[in-house]
Each structure stands twice: as C-alpha cells, then as structure tokens.
Design a protein around this motif. Structure first.
Motif, PDB file in Angstrom:
ATOM      1  N   GLU A   5       0.851  -1.177   0.000  1.00  0.00           N
ATOM      2  CA  GLU A   5       0.000   0.000   0.000  1.00  0.00           C
ATOM      3  C   GLU A   5       0.895   1.237   0.000  1.00  0.00           C
ATOM      4  O   GLU A   5       1.804   1.347   0.815  1.00  0.00           O
ATOM      5  N   ILE A   6       0.679   2.092  -0.969  1.00  0.00           N
ATOM      6  CA  ILE A   6       1.439   3.346  -1.007  1.00  0.00           C
ATOM      7  C   ILE A   6       0.451   4.504  -0.933  1.00  0.00           C
ATOM      8  O   ILE A   6      -0.464   4.593  -1.757  1.00  0.00           O
ATOM      9  N   ASP A   7       0.628   5.341   0.054  1.00  0.00           N
ATOM     10  CA  ASP A   7      -0.255   6.497   0.270  1.00  0.00           C
ATOM     11  C   ASP A   7      -1.719   6.086   0.194  1.00  0.00           C
ATOM     12  O   ASP A   7      -2.547   6.758  -0.441  1.00  0.00           O
ATOM     13  N   GLY A   8      -2.018   4.943   0.780  1.00  0.00           N
ATOM     14  CA  GLY A   8      -3.398   4.501   0.840  1.00  0.00           C
ATOM     15  C   GLY A   8      -3.879   3.735  -0.377  1.00  0.00           C
ATOM     16  O   GLY A   8      -4.954   3.147  -0.362  1.00  0.00           O
ATOM     17  N   ILE A  28       2.486   7.823  -8.487  1.00  0.00           N
ATOM     18  CA  ILE A  28       2.852   8.616  -7.308  1.00  0.00           C
ATOM     19  C   ILE A  28       4.296   9.079  -7.466  1.00  0.00           C
ATOM     20  O   ILE A  28       5.186   8.279  -7.744  1.00  0.00           O
ATOM     21  N   TYR A  29       4.520  10.356  -7.297  1.00  0.00           N
ATOM     22  CA  TYR A  29       5.853  10.913  -7.496  1.00  0.00           C
ATOM     23  C   TYR A  29       6.646  10.880  -6.201  1.00  0.00           C
ATOM     24  O   TYR A  29       6.173  11.324  -5.148  1.00  0.00           O
ATOM     25  N   ILE A  30       7.843  10.351  -6.304  1.00  0.00           N
ATOM     26  CA  ILE A  30       8.789  10.411  -5.188  1.00  0.00           C
ATOM     27  C   ILE A  30      10.017  11.141  -5.711  1.00  0.00           C
ATOM     28  O   ILE A  30      10.537  10.778  -6.759  1.00  0.00           O
ATOM     29  N   LEU A  49      13.798   9.060   0.215  1.00  0.00           N
ATOM     30  CA  LEU A  49      13.430   8.400   1.472  1.00  0.00           C
ATOM     31  C   LEU A  49      11.917   8.455   1.679  1.00  0.00           C
ATOM     32  O   LEU A  49      11.292   9.507   1.513  1.00  0.00           O
ATOM     33  N   VAL A  50      11.358   7.312   2.009  1.00  0.00           N
ATOM     34  CA  VAL A  50       9.930   7.254   2.298  1.00  0.00           C
ATOM     35  C   VAL A  50       9.725   6.576   3.644  1.00  0.00           C
ATOM     36  O   VAL A  50      10.618   5.927   4.186  1.00  0.00           O
ATOM     37  N   ASP A  51       8.535   6.718   4.141  1.00  0.00           N
ATOM     38  CA  ASP A  51       8.188   6.226   5.469  1.00  0.00           C
ATOM     39  C   ASP A  51       7.529   4.850   5.308  1.00  0.00           C
ATOM     40  O   ASP A  51       6.508   4.727   4.640  1.00  0.00           O
ATOM     41  N   VAL A  52       8.157   3.844   5.860  1.00  0.00           N
ATOM     42  CA  VAL A  52       7.584   2.502   5.778  1.00  0.00           C
ATOM     43  C   VAL A  52       7.156   2.077   7.175  1.00  0.00           C
ATOM     44  O   VAL A  52       7.946   2.144   8.116  1.00  0.00           O
ATOM     45  N   GLU A  53       5.905   1.688   7.281  1.00  0.00           N
ATOM     46  CA  GLU A  53       5.364   1.320   8.585  1.00  0.00           C
ATOM     47  C   GLU A  53       6.196   0.213   9.226  1.00  0.00           C
ATOM     48  O   GLU A  53       6.631  -0.704   8.538  1.00  0.00           O
ATOM     49  N   LYS A  54       6.406   0.306  10.498  1.00  0.00           N
ATOM     50  CA  LYS A  54       7.160  -0.651  11.313  1.00  0.00           C
ATOM     51  C   LYS A  54       8.656  -0.633  11.019  1.00  0.00           C
ATOM     52  O   LYS A  54       9.377  -1.532  11.426  1.00  0.00           O
ATOM     53  N   GLN A  55       9.137   0.337  10.271  1.00  0.00           N
ATOM     54  CA  GLN A  55      10.571   0.452  10.062  1.00  0.00           C
ATOM     55  C   GLN A  55      11.089   1.615  10.896  1.00  0.00           C
ATOM     56  O   GLN A  55      10.473   2.675  10.929  1.00  0.00           O
ATOM     57  N   SER A  73       4.333   5.415   3.138  1.00  0.00           N
ATOM     58  CA  SER A  73       3.843   6.773   2.930  1.00  0.00           C
ATOM     59  C   SER A  73       4.955   7.603   2.308  1.00  0.00           C
ATOM     60  O   SER A  73       6.075   7.625   2.810  1.00  0.00           O
ATOM     61  N   THR A  74       4.637   8.253   1.211  1.00  0.00           N
ATOM     62  CA  THR A  74       5.647   9.069   0.552  1.00  0.00           C
ATOM     63  C   THR A  74       5.601  10.502   1.049  1.00  0.00           C
ATOM     64  O   THR A  74       6.455  11.301   0.697  1.00  0.00           O
ATOM     65  N   SER A  75       4.568  10.818   1.818  1.00  0.00           N
ATOM     66  CA  SER A  75       4.451  12.219   2.220  1.00  0.00           C
ATOM     67  C   SER A  75       3.969  12.381   3.654  1.00  0.00           C
ATOM     68  O   SER A  75       3.433  13.408   4.014  1.00  0.00           O
ATOM     69  N   SER A  76       4.182  11.356   4.470  1.00  0.00           N
ATOM     70  CA  SER A  76       3.882  11.518   5.893  1.00  0.00           C
ATOM     71  C   SER A  76       4.857  12.542   6.454  1.00  0.00           C
ATOM     72  O   SER A  76       5.838  12.908   5.798  1.00  0.00           O
TER      73      SER A  76
END
Lengths: 788, 163, 429
Positions: A5-8, A28-30, A49-55, A73-76
């Motif tokens: 799942e990326i950004d929902g 989705i742009y990173i 860098l992106v936000d990965v849950e549990k990392q 999440s790319t934009s959390s």
C-alpha cells in the motif's frame, strides 16, 4: 506477488519490484536524483526516502524491494522531514547560481527544491568550491554545482562501456572528473549531459546560447546512421541550438550518440549556400532561382541531346529522405538516365544481383539484445551505428558472444573476440572459416591460427548464430567476392544473416530505386543497366547530377570522382554546402538541410519513420524535394508534379507497395566470381585499409567543429620498424598517382602487417586512392615526440 | 616503471584472489608502486591500472580515496601523528606543535632537505599507546617532545632502524 | 575473576605469536576436536549460539545466529572474512590479538569456515598495521606449513585458504560491506542492504564476516563448550571481552574481563585517574557511542545490556576516559573532525552533514559561536541520523548530541563568553 500500500493505494507488484517502481506504476511521485531506471541503483542521494510502517528509519524507495504487507507513505511527516532534510544538505554547498546556469528551467534540483525545500536555510558556513576541469569540446563542467549523484560515472561504466569519469577523493572532497583532466572520448558521452540532474555537466556547444524555456522543440529523427534514433531538435528562431534524444524504447531507448547530438553545429558552416550559384566565366556567382534552374535545365538538356542519356550519372546521398530518393530516380529515369547511385563507398558492383531488396537487419533492434552468438563481418557498429552497437553490448553483458571479423582490430566498448585478416586476404578468411565449420579443414586444422579454429568452433556449436554484414564489406575493393565468401560461411554455419545498413536511409535508397537496375520496390529495370566498371564516376559519363554528396570526401573512388567531375561537360550540384563543388559545379542549387526540411526514412529494421522541419530554411535554400519537383517541370518530366510532400509520399508508397521486413540477405552470385584479393605487402608500399570515422562520414558532421578529430594513420609495429618509423612520427604518404599527404603515425598491433590504416573522409587521405590501393611511406621531418 | 621485485610482489598479491578478480590487487599494487617511488605520480597510477587492465580513472579513484597513498612527493620520513581523541587527550596537539617548531615546517609540509614530512592523521588504532605516530612501517608510541628529539637526531644521523 | 584468560591468554609469553608456543598451550586443539572428534557444523553453530558470544566489532550481533544465516548447498565459493580494520577512536584490541595471538584468530577462522562451508577467507587488516600484518602473515605461513590451512586440512576432506588483504587508510572499511568493496579493489563505500552479505557478499557470493576478537574467542568456546563461555559472563552477554581503556587514565591498556564487570573495577585496572582529577565523562564503546556522565558511569557494569540501558552502547569495548582537565567542546570538535574526514562521501546527509557539524563546533570552540548554534547542532544531527546507508553518520552524531545534553554549560559558556569554561585545557595547546 507482494501486495503493498502506497499512500493509501493498494497494489500488487511482482517480486523484486522496488518501492520507486511501484510508486511509478501508481503515478505517485517520489523525488530523486541519483536513481535512473537505466542505471544501477546507487541509493546515495537519499532524496527518495519514504516512510515505511514498522521500520525504524525512512527507507530509500529506489533501493528497497516491496515486500508483502508493506505500508508506505511518501508524504507523511516523517517522509517529508527526511526529504526536506536531505534537500537542505544538497543545497548547502550548491552555488544556487541558477541565473547563469544552462540547466535552469530543466533542472531536477530546481524542480525538487520548488516542491520540497525548507524556505529558510540554516546554513551560514562558507560554501564549497570545486575546481573545474576541461573534459573536452563537448561537455562543459561546473563542478561546484555537482551533487555527487554519480549518474555520469555509472553511465560510463554501465552504458558507455568505457569508464572515463570517476568520483575521486572522499567525504566532502569527493569530486567528479576524468583521469587528470583528460578529454572524454566515448561516442555516447553527450548522454551524461542529459543524465546530470544539475548544471554540473552541460553542453559546451550550447553554452549560454539560450534559456531552455525559449527553445522550440520539434520531434525529429537523426539523419546520420541506419539506427534511426528519435531526437528532439531544439531551436530558437531560425537556428538549431541543441539536439537531444527522445525516448523510443524500440529504437534508441533514451540515448543518442555524439554524432547525432552535436552534428547540428555544422549547420552554420561558413560554406553554407543560401543562394543559387551559376558558373560564369569560370567563377561561381550568385544568381536568382529562375536563372539557375534555366541554366541547370539547359546544361543537362545539351548533354542529353548531344551525348545521350547514358552519358549522365546521378548520385544522391543515402541520407536523403524517401521522398527525395523517389523523386530523384523518377527525374533521372524520366530523362532516360539509368546510372542512378547512392553507394558512394562501394567500388565493386559485380554482385549487384545478389544484393537483397534492402540492407535489412532482418530482426528488431530490441531482439539483438538476446543474441547469443553474433559474428560481425567487417562491421564496426560502435562508430557506424552506435545505438545498434549498444544492443550488441547488452547481448554480451547478458552472456552472449560477439566476434568481429575484419581487416583490422577495432576497439569495442565490450569484450569482443577479434579475428583479423591478413592484409588483402579478407575473403580468404571467411572461406577458411566456412571450411573449418564444415569440418573440411580438420586434417589441416593444425596449420590454422588458434583463434580461427576457436571462431569456427563457436559458430559450429552455436544453436542459432547471427552474421551481421557491415559497411566494410561493401567498401572492400573485392566486395563481391567478400559477400560470396560470407554467404558461404552463413550457409556452412546455418547462420541467419542481417545487414548493418550504412547510412540513415540506405534502406530507402534500395527500396526506392536509387540503384542502377532496380526500380522502386526492387523491380528490375528491364534493360541491362549494370553500372560500368568505374561505377558512378566512370569516364563514359559527361554530366552529373549530385545531391547532398561531396564525392571528393565521401567516395571511396574519390580520386577518380574528382578527375571525372573536373573533366565533365556539366555538373549540377544540389547541396547545402559549397565545399569542393566550387571546383567543378556548373550550377549549384542550395537545398535545405535535414532540420529545415521534412520527410521520412527507413531504418535498418525497415521501420518507416518521419520527421518535420524544425526551422525555416536558410536564405533562399529550398527543400530538396521541391527542387527536384521544379527541375522535373523544367526538364518536362511527367508524373512528378506533386503539390506537397504528402502526395510524394503517397506516390512512393503506392509504387513500393507492401514489402517484407525480413528479406533474404543474399541472392544468387555470378558464377566464377574472382575474389580480387590483394597482396599483403605490395612491393615497397603498404596496402590501404581505412574507414570514415564517426565524425567524418557525411557533409554535415564533418562541418561540426566540436566533433572534429585530426586525420591519422596506423601501422603494425613491425611494418613501422621495417620502414624505420616510430610512434608519433609524421609520415609522408605517396599515393599511386603521386599525390602526397602527411599524417601523424600511431602504432597499432591490430593493423595487419603490410597494411596501413587511414582515417578516410579527409582531403589528404581521400587523395591516396582508397581501400586496397598502395601507398609508399617515408618519415617526414622530425617526430612529434622529438619536438616535444 | 616498476622494478622486477615490485612486479613480482604485485604478482604475488594478484595470486591471492580469483583469476577474474585482478582488481582486488589494486590496493596492493598501488602500495607497492608507492613504496618504490616514494609517492604516486599520475603516470604511475595509470601504469598500475594498466598492469591490472583497469581504467586509469578507477585506479585514480582508489588512490585518492585511501589516506595512505601520497599523490605528491613526501619526505623520506613521514611523521603521521594521530590526532584522534585518545591521542588528543594525551597531548597530540603539543606533539604536533613541537614537531613543527623543531623541523621548521607546517602540517603537510616537507623539510627543504627532503627528510621529513609532518602529517596529522586520524585514529591509528593504538589508543592505549597514545600519543602515537606512524613512521613508515612502524608505530612510535607514547611520544614526548624529548623522545621525538632523540628520534629526529637518529634519523638525521642516517639511522632508520630506530624503534 | 577470569582476567585475560581467553583471547589474550598468551600475551605475556615469549614468542606467543609462534605456532609452537600456541600449540604448547593447547592451540589448535579445538580444530582437532572439530575435525577429528568430529563435530558437525550444526553442532558447532549450536555451541556458538549457546555461548551468547556477540560480535566484538561493535554491533554486538549474536555470532551463532550470524553463522546460521550462511546458506547451505549454494553454487560457487563461500567466503569467510575477518574484519581487522580496527579504527574506531578508542579501539586498539585487535592489534594486540594479531600481534600476540595470531594463531588463535586463524584457528577461530578455520573452525568458522568449517562450520559454514567457506572455502576461502581473507583477513582485512588496516594498512597502517604493518607489524600486525607481518605477524599474521607469518602465522598463516606457519599454519599452511603445518597442514592447518590449504587442501585437506588435517587429512580430512575439508579445505580452506586464507590470506591477508591490506587496507590503505579508510575507517569506513570497517563497515562490513565497505570492507568487501575494498577487498574487491574499489573505494570503500558501503553497499545498500538488502541484499545482505550472507546471500550477496564478497564477489557477490555468500559471505560471513566477523571481528578479530570474535574469531579469537571461538577456539575456547569449542574446546570448553558454549555453556562454559556463557557462564564467564552474564546471560545474553556471554563470556569475557577485551576493554581498551584509554584517555585520561594512568595505565591505559587492554583488559579482558568478564562481561558485567563494574566500570569502577575496570578503571582501577587502568590505574585510575591522574592525581587530583575528577571523572567528567566516559565514552564507553568508541567515539560512535554516546557519552555517559562520569558519575553515572561509576555505577555501571560493562556489558551490552547495562550500557544500552544507560543510553549508550558497549560498541567494541573502547572506553575513553575524560577527566575535568579538558573542555568537552574541544573533545567533541575533535571527534567530529574524525567523522568528516572518514565519511566516504556517498550519502548526502553524511557527506554534507559531517562537515557542517564540525564547522559549527569549530566556530563555537574558537569563540565565534552564536546563540542558535546549539539548536542548529541538534537540528543538523537529527537530519543526519537514520538517513544514510551505513551507521558512520549516526556514530558521528552520537557524541555531539549526547555532549549537548550532558554538558550544555560548557557550550553555552563558549558561545556567550567566547572563551572556555575549563580554562586549563588551554595549556595543552
């Protein structure tokens, strides 16, 4: 198949897909700098860098494989903080000199800064300044702008195949450069300009010429080799200022070679013709189009009337468009002329009947990548078809094998097994190979060089080998015999055969009848219209129509061509440049060059591609198709009264009809074909070998100043020693007609003993007699080494 | 450009690695070349690259990445004084100051007679023997201004076997 | 207490680096037990797990577990590497093992190779360690001559080749993947993980890498059993460990003591502080670990878990003692210089951030600090941490951030007064 799942948004991806690739699939742009889909993953810029849950830490999207259940999440806030932080680090030592930077307006660093930067920098220390380097005439450097993403370094290693740029030093002192400021030589070097995400590497010829947003972009085609790369011609007003690649995965992916990128610099050459010229009292004078056309028609009509149509020869450049080729042959055939030629570099036409419908690769460029064994037959695609060569390089990287059979050992940008013929014994080498493959030579195999046996074994054992016939075959003085020998080898090895067509539209020239004896569609011309022994320059001709060619530099038989043209009753030159025509042309009609004109080409695959004009023609120059059309009017040739380019195209399409993309590579050879092989070391002299270098092969590219390289010659060290010559010596060369020139010598064990390798296409070398002729050598003056 | 002995030593290093991994011997080859010439002029780096059939720039990247390669001439004796934390806590700054004063040259400089170069380096991994310096193939430990003066005297006297 | 009893047991003996001395003291007995006992690879790995030996290079990863990651039955050579690129400021233990006990290291590697099916190994020794390099190379030669390395070791089917690879001056090569790059003849730039070395290591082959001290601990574990080793220390913190005690102590040195030994005792072994000095701070595990205030340190035990609970890390057991004679700003500025100098330059935050930190600290130290600088240091540190391929940058941030927390007054004095609170530190310069 991991579900992530990326950004929902949910997505199922194939195993091994990275977060970046998955995000791209979702649109989705990173942000990123070092990542490039065609290069290895470095993960060094850290922008993605992106936000990965549990990392515990943010992860780089470019390098992190998506695993099942990942929530990204790319934009959390955490992702944005990381991205902002990295960007600030990238900017603290970047000079932010955007107003005077050529990258401005097309700069990923600018763009990402817009979206991700913290408006207030906290950095108050002194900025770093990096010493600049001169890396040659094509790439301008401003290394203080470099963000050390290493894309250029990876390009050299992974795509260019020669590592010229490296990252030296470490830590904050790490800097990109060549080895001690050496110039970059790769024929693909300009792509590094496109890859550089900042203004560290920019185009030197384009430097400070315009702001990128002022440029008009015209989708175009490269007019040089038979690969047919897609390009973007960028212009301001009437001037072409830049050429870059367009993405076309099937043809050039996203690269072009430096010839395609920088040849445009020749457009503004000082001998560009912008008004018609007429020879009056021995001198060319500017005249009106009406005068010039009248004079052209009158001159031709006179020769036709007095000497007959068999006294006229038409030679057109294989870089001409289908429309031009079709009209050219239509005009000449309408006048009854049979001698229509585009093969400037060929001198042996005995096997014309064996030539295919067109020089077809007989496969797609993409499929070349999957070949397991390729034999290059007198072919040097690295310089002749650089992006086709790139496919071959990929086949080798994937475990395939490439052999190069040639009269000289060439320098490839991937591992190649070389097989060099003894001087003048080229066809014999193919025949030996054929015999070995068939096993006929087993009893005397012991006497053969190990590499010949090895080559034969490779061919014999390969499941489905491919022979690619290169332009060196046609340029050989015994081309017919050489072709027959290659055909023998192909048969013996059960190999497929493809041709590496020479020029941008060699294929079109064959398909549309710009060869003697063949009408459009390969239909036999009926009468026996085989070329005379002297080809297009035979002494029987009294008048010539030349289009887009400079025979004194482009023709293998340049000496003969110059003589014939000098002796001609009438020469009509249709050209963009005056050049040597000043010496012999009676009428010169100024034509538009490729960027000023429209038309279509067939590439090596038989792929039909078209392009339109990017800029208006210079001065009174006119598109060549219009010139031919008007000439036809003046000469009262019927059926060529087309109103526009589309109707020309419809006409040739109708005449050509459907044709197969894959064609038999060879037809039947005449019985008892003599090989016409030469002696290794004829008497005192050396046998000429040579080729037009990548930057010397046509009128436009040889006028591009930043691409020019001086002519030179190469000898086997033994040959040089016999003649008392040393590396770096200036050598005096005497051709058979007594013509002389001086060239710097380089020693090269890849040249057969007894032969001399010349860079062709230069005035000096073209005066020596062409491949197969004999030159006598002597040391001229002091050696360059001794001077230094 | 290299003696038979150096080439033989490079060949021995080369043999440590799988045949297709010549590049692994690059660090060693550069070290051996430097040992023979005193430093690594650009032509030598290129020559070494050629020995291992590597692009010159690749060898240059390595030669500029690792701190033990000298790309410019250095003195016969290069005093590499550790300035990292344990040596710092034990007076390495004073050692460096003393050396500079005694030899009359600054950090990174070489005495006019070509004998001595002073350099400050990061941790030498001999923290319990601080302050320490590397001098050629050996470490000189628990440095004091007095021990340095003795050492410099011995080296000037032509004794380079001192410990 | 079991002091200097495992990896440095023979340090005091004459010619302790020679194979004869090593054998006389039971050396290569563990290898014989393994090959002739015989012990299966799985048995060895389970003893290693039982011992609770944790990687002695600094990261403290359980060795037995690491060994069990090595894939079985894969094509091509598997490699075993020893990390002897000792370079973390404060760390100087591996040098002594190599100088005095090279055969213990070699025996540990041979056993490891047998347990993991590695056919080839390299000991990566930092290039400055010429004397240890020569000692280890001579020991390898002795081991080959004795049939302990090479083809068919001790007459079994097991073969293992071992060679020394010399570094050339780069702290980063102590990072395991940078070390592999360097072994391949490249710049020592860490690789992104995954893939991990166990699947894609040296030359792309499965590879395991351990520290010198880790390998040197192996023979005794095999000989006496994992249980024995575990009980020398504490649960989850098995065995003894060398602590390099350096800095402001009277007798700096390497002391191999049981895990969990009180810091107070360790300080005593090192001769204590210089007369009249007060303990200001201790860096317990090399400069990449956070500083601990002196008072707090005096109450701590030297093991992974205790130090970790105090907000720092045991690291490689590199105990740097700092007394009240020196200004903490100067110490941290000096440490920051190290990380700036040693950053490989690959990742943006480290390449740019390390120099930024040092420049701000340098300004503060030289009386040109500004009020917002302390926030700035925190801020820059937080942008670096956790955002790079390897841990070098995190290590460089730790002493800065921890010292800001512990000694704000020293920084503030520098900034506000433009001078040093610890005036007598000036006399050092």
């Amino acid at each position: 198949m991991p579900r992530i799942e990326i950004d929902g948004q949910e997505l199922e991806v194939s195993a091994g897909t990275t977060i970046m690739e998955a995000a791209t699939q979702l649109g989705i742009y990173i942000p990123f700098f070092c990542y490039h889909p065609k290069l290895s993953v470095a993960a060094n810029c850290r922008m993605c860098l992106v936000d990965v849950e549990k990392q515990a830490k943010p992860l780089p999207a470019c390098a992190t494989p998506a695993s099942d259940g990942m929530k990204i999440s790319t934009s959390s806030r955490r992702a944005r903080m990381a991205q902002q932080g990295v960007l600030e680090f990238l900017l603290i030592n970047h000079p932010l000199d955007c107003p005077i930077c050529d990258q401005g307006g097309e700069c990923p660093l600018q763009d990402v800064t817009m979206g991700y930067a913290n408006p207030h920098s906290l950095y108050t220390e002194e900025k770093r300044v990096v010493e600049d380097k001169d890396i040659g005439p094509l790439i301008a450097t401003e290394m203080t702008r470099c963000i050390q993403c290493t894309r250029c370094v990876r390009f050299g290693q992974e795509i260019g195949g020669i590592m010229e740029l490296g990252a030296t030093g470490r830590g904050e002192k790490m800097a990109i450069g060549t080895y001690v400021g050496r110039a970059v030589r790769s024929e693909l070097s300009g792509n590094m300009i496109d890859l550089c995400p900042v203004g560290a590497l920019t185009s030197k010829p384009f430097r400070y010429r315009a702001r990128s947003w002022e440029l008009k972009h015209t989708p175009s085609l490269c007019p040089h080799c038979s690969t047919g790369c897609s390009t973007d011609v960028q212009s301001l007003g009437r001037e072409v200022l830049r050429v870059t690649p367009r993405i076309n995965e099937a043809v050039n992916e996203e690269w072009i070679c430096d010839r395609g990128r920088f040849a445009y610099a020749g457009l503004g050459a000082s001998d560009r013709i912008t008004r018609p010229l007429l020879r009056v009292n021995g001198r060319l004078q500017e005249v009106s189009w009406a005068e010039a056309l009248d004079a052209a028609a009158a001159g031709l009509e006179q020769v036709l009337a007095e000497n007959g149509p068999d006294s006229v020869s038409g030679v057109i450049s294989p870089q001409s468009t289908n429309e031009e080729l079709f009209l050219f042959q239509g005009l000449l055939r309408g006048l009854g002329v049979q001698a229509i030629e585009h093969r400037l570099r060929q001198t042996d036409f005995r096997a014309d009947a064996a030539m295919p419908l067109y020089p077809a690769l007989n496969m797609s460029l993409e499929h070349l990548e999957g070949e397991s064994l390729v034999f290059l037959c007198h072919a040097y695609p690295r310089e002749q078809q650089p992006l086709t060569n790139h496919r071959l390089r990929k086949s080798v990287l994937a475990g395939g094998q490439v052999w190069a059979v040639d009269s000289v050992r060439r320098e490839f940008n991937y591992p190649v097994h070389g097989l060099v013929a003894e001087a003048g014994q080229d066809a014999a080498l193919y025949r030996t190979l054929a015999r070995c493959v068939q096993g006929l030579a087993e009893e005397d195999g012991a006497g053969l060089p190990a590499e010949v046996l090895e080559a034969a074994c490779a061919l014999r054992d390969a499941a489905d080998p491919l022979l690619l016939v290169g332009s060196g075959v046609l340029q050989h003085p015994g081309a017919a015999g050489l072709m027959a020998a290659i055909a023998e080898l192909a048969e013996a090895a059960g190999a497929r055969v493809g041709w590496l067509a020479e020029a941008a539209n060699s294929a079109g020239a064959w398909l549309l009848g710009c060869v003697p004896g063949r009408l459009p569609g390969g239909v036999p011309a009926g009468t026996d219209s085989r070329p005379p022994a002297g080809g297009a320059w035979d002494a029987r001709f009294r008048a010539w129509i030349l289009m887009g060619v400079e025979p004194g530099l482009d023709a293998m038989a340049a000496v003969q061509a110059r003589q014939s043209l000098a002796d001609a009753r009438f020469v009509l030159t249709i050209s963009a440049f005056l050049g040597e025509a000043e010496a012999y042309a009676d009428v010169v009609l100024p034509m538009a060059v490729w960027a000023e004109s429209a038309g279509s080409y067939f590439n090596n695959e038989g792929r039909l591609q078209s392009f339109r004009a990017a800029v208006k023609a210079s001065g009174e120059a006119r598109p060549a198709w219009k010139i031919l059309r008007v000439l036809a009017d003046h000469l009262q040739v019927a059926d060529l009264a087309f109103d526009d380019l589309d109707s020309v195209r419809s006409a040739w399409e109708t005449r050509l009809g459907d044709f197969p993309l894959d064609v038999p590579a060879f037809g039947g050879f005449p019985e008892g074909l003599a090989l016409m092989e030469g002696a290794g070391s004829p008497g005192e002299g050396c046998r000429i070998l040579g080729d037009w270098s990548i930057y010397q092969g046509d009128p436009l590219v040889r006028r591009s100043v930043p691409l020019q390289q001086p002519a030179g010659c190469r000898l086997h060290p033994e040959t040089a020693a016999r003649q008392g010559l040393r590396d770096g010596d200036m050598v005096e060369l005497q051709g058979p007609g007594g013509q002389g020139t001086q060239l710097p010598l380089a020693l090269d064990a890849g040249v057969a003993p007894g032969a001399i390798w010349l860079s062709l296409g230069h005035p000096g070398t073209q005066a020596l007699g062409g491949v197969g002729a004999t030159v006598v050598l002597a040391r001229a003056g002091v050696s360059a080494g001794a001077q230094a | 450009m290299l003696s038979e002995a150096s080439l033989a030593e490079i060949a021995r290093e080369r043999a440590k690695y799988p045949p297709e991994r010549a590049r692994s011997a690059l660090l060693a080859a550069l070290r051996i070349a430097q040992a023979e010439h005193g430093y690594l002029p650009e032509t030598l780096v290129e020559y070494v690259a050629g020995l291992l059939e590597l692009p010159a720039i690749q060898a240059f990247e390595v030669a500029t990445f690792y701190s033990m390669y000298d790309l410019r001439p250095v003195g016969k004796y290069k005093f590499c004084v550790c300035g990292s934390v344990s040596c710092f806590l034990n007076g390495s700054d004073g050692i460096l100051a003393h050396l500079q004063e005694r030899l009359g040259v600054g950090l990174g400089e070489t005495t006019p007679d070509g004998l001595f170069t002073i350099a400050e380096v990061e941790c030498l991994g001999a923290c319990k023997d601080a302050p320490v310096m590397q001098l050629g193939d050996r470490y000189v430990e628990t440095l004091t201004p007095e021990s340095l003066d003795v050492l410099i005297g011995q080296l000037r006297g032509g004794r380079d076997d001192v410990r | 207490m079991y002091v200097n009893g495992v990896t440095l047991r023979n340090r005091g003996l004459p010619d302790s680096h020679r194979i004869g001395v090593y054998r006389q003291t039971g050396g290569y007995g563990a290898l014989a037990k393994v090959l002739q006992g015989p012990m299966s690879p799985d048995q060895i790995i389970s003893e290693m797990k039982l011992s609770a030996l944790r990687g002695r290079g600094g990261a403290g990863f359980p060795t037995g577990l690491k060994w069990s990651f090595m894939p079985k039955g894969v094509a091509g050579t598997k490699y075993l590497l020893c990390n002897a690129d000792e370079g973390e400021p404060g760390t100087c233990k591996d040098r002594d093992i190599m100088r005095y006990e090279p055969h213990r290291l070699i025996e540990g590697m041979i056993i490891g190779a047998y347990a993991m099916g590695a056919r080839s190994g390299y000991i990566y020794i930092r290039g400055e360690f010429v004397e240890p390099i020569r000692t280890v190379e001579a020991a390898i030669d002795e081991a080959y001559a004795a049939g302990l390395l090479g083809e068919r070791i001790l007459g079994t089917d097991f073969s293992f080749d071992l060679a020394v690879h010399r570094g050339a001056g780069a702290y980063i090569c102590g990072e395991e993947t940078a070390l592999m790059e360097s072994l391949e003849g490249k710049k020592g730039q860490p690789r992104f993980k995954p893939p991990f070395p166990a699947s894609y290591g040296l030359y792309g082959q499965p590879t395991t890498i351990n520290n010198v001290e880790t390998f040197a601990s192996v023979p005794d574990i095999v000989l006496h059993g994992g249980e024995w080793f575990l009980k020398l220390g504490k649960p989850n913190n098995g065995g003894t460990k060398i602590f390099s005690v350096t800095g402001h102590v009277r007798n700096p040195g390497n002391f191999e003591v049981p895990m969990g030994t009180p810091f107070r005792d360790l300080l005593g072994m090192a001769g204590g502080l210089h007369p009249g000095r007060r303990l200001k701070a201790v860096i317990p595990g090399g400069t990449s670990t956070a500083m601990v205030a002196g008072d707090a340190m005096m109450e701590l035990a030297m093991d992974y878990d205790s130090i970790s609970k105090a907000g720092s890390a045991l690291g490689a057991g590199s105990v740097i003692v700092i007394d009240d004679s020196v200004c903490i700003v100067r110490v941290v500025e000096r440490i920051a210089r190290f990380y700036m100098h040693e950053s490989c330059g690959q990742c943006t935050p480290c390449r740019e951030g390390m120099g930024w930190l040092w420049r701000v600290l340098h300004r503060i130290e030289n009386g040109q600090g500004r009020e917002p600088d302390l926030d700035l240091l925190q801020n820059v540190g937080s942008r670096i941490e956790g955002r790079t391929i390897c841990a070098l940058a995190d290590g460089g941030v730790a002493p800065v951030v921890s010292s800001l927390r512990l000694f704000p007054e020293e920084y503030e004095h520098h900034i506000r007064q433009g001078s040093c609170l610890v005036t007598d530190s000036r006399s050092v310069a």
